[in-house]
Write a protein that holds these residues in place. Sequence first.
Motif, mmCIF file in Angstrom:
data_model
loop_
_atom_site.group_PDB
_atom_site.id
_atom_site.type_symbol
_atom_site.label_atom_id
_atom_site.label_comp_id
_atom_site.label_asym_id
_atom_site.label_seq_id
_atom_site.Cartn_x
_atom_site.Cartn_y
_atom_site.Cartn_z
ATOM 1 N N ARG A 1 0.814 -1.218 0.000
ATOM 2 C CA ARG A 1 0.000 0.000 0.000
ATOM 3 C C ARG A 1 0.843 1.261 0.000
ATOM 4 O O ARG A 1 0.531 2.238 -0.671
ATOM 5 N N SER A 2 1.908 1.257 0.780
ATOM 6 C CA SER A 2 2.757 2.445 0.877
ATOM 7 C C SER A 2 4.204 1.983 1.022
ATOM 8 O O SER A 2 4.723 1.891 2.135
ATOM 9 N N PRO A 3 4.822 1.678 -0.106
ATOM 10 C CA PRO A 3 6.170 1.106 -0.026
ATOM 11 C C PRO A 3 7.168 2.048 0.622
ATOM 12 O O PRO A 3 7.194 3.252 0.332
ATOM 13 N N GLY A 4 7.963 1.476 1.503
ATOM 14 C CA GLY A 4 9.062 2.217 2.097
ATOM 15 C C GLY A 4 10.376 1.697 1.542
ATOM 16 O O GLY A 4 10.420 0.682 0.852
ATOM 17 N N LEU A 5 11.450 2.410 1.867
ATOM 18 C CA LEU A 5 12.766 2.016 1.358
ATOM 19 C C LEU A 5 13.118 0.600 1.828
ATOM 20 O O LEU A 5 13.783 -0.156 1.117
ATOM 21 N N GLY A 6 12.649 0.244 3.000
ATOM 22 C CA GLY A 6 12.943 -1.077 3.558
ATOM 23 C C GLY A 6 12.189 -2.206 2.887
ATOM 24 O O GLY A 6 12.458 -3.375 3.172
ATOM 25 N N ASP A 7 11.268 -1.869 2.005
ATOM 26 C CA ASP A 7 10.501 -2.892 1.296
ATOM 27 C C ASP A 7 11.161 -3.320 -0.008
ATOM 28 O O ASP A 7 10.671 -4.233 -0.690
ATOM 29 N N ALA A 8 12.253 -2.667 -0.360
ATOM 30 C CA ALA A 8 12.999 -3.078 -1.554
ATOM 31 C C ALA A 8 13.551 -4.478 -1.322
ATOM 32 O O ALA A 8 14.255 -4.728 -0.337
ATOM 33 N N ALA A 9 13.196 -5.383 -2.204
ATOM 34 C CA ALA A 9 13.562 -6.793 -2.014
ATOM 35 C C ALA A 9 13.142 -7.576 -3.252
ATOM 36 O O ALA A 9 12.524 -7.036 -4.167
#
Lengths: 120, 112
Positions: free
Chosen positions: A79-87
Amino acid sequence: DAMVIQNPRYQVTQFGKPVTLSCSQTLNHNVMYWYQQKSSQAPKLLFHYYDKDFNNEADTPDNFQSRRPNTSFCFLDIRSPGLGDAAMYLCATSREIPGSEIHSAKNIQYFGAGTRLSVL
Amino acid sequence: RKEVEQDPGPFNVPEGATVAFNCTYSNSASQSFFWYRQDCRKEPKLLMSVYSSGNEDGRFTAQLNRASQYISLLIRDSKLSDSATYLCVVNGGSGGYQKVTFGTGTKLQVIP
């Protein structure tokens, strides 16, 4: 021929901009999984569908949602990607047969090639 | 204690060598065990299931030791193409859906 297909292979999104990853399968398996895998780490199970039943892992953030409109398709919505969701996001399927012998195909998971998500 | 534990390596071995990896698991009710292979930036692929009696597939041998709660993978006559990360996978629990847990993987590098 690929049996578990993920699209797109590479996805770039902006911080906070919703994104949807898709997975389709031709195996007619009743269970579909979504994993998140970061560099040098094990795949981390986010949730899975057992037939139509949705099963969320306790530590999966609310930011991650999933839909399975039919047996063949499953979507991962961030819903609201953050930098930590890069994968790398991996979809997998398996055929679960209650009461089957342990040496059957039960629990063998077949993975798609993954979608690599970048968040800018 | 982690549910599934592996030595991350890397294991650097010369071509033709024999190499073995172990994987320990904490849930004694676990019922299914697998080794997957994952190449760099690719998806995991099933290498072999692990049965109580042990099983062999060409140069690969898998063993299960329930008493000590570990599984092993032996690779004989290593090839350059064996270079990859080997993931241990354990299915735990009983009845209905069995939770799947991956180890962090053991990296193997076969050197010419």
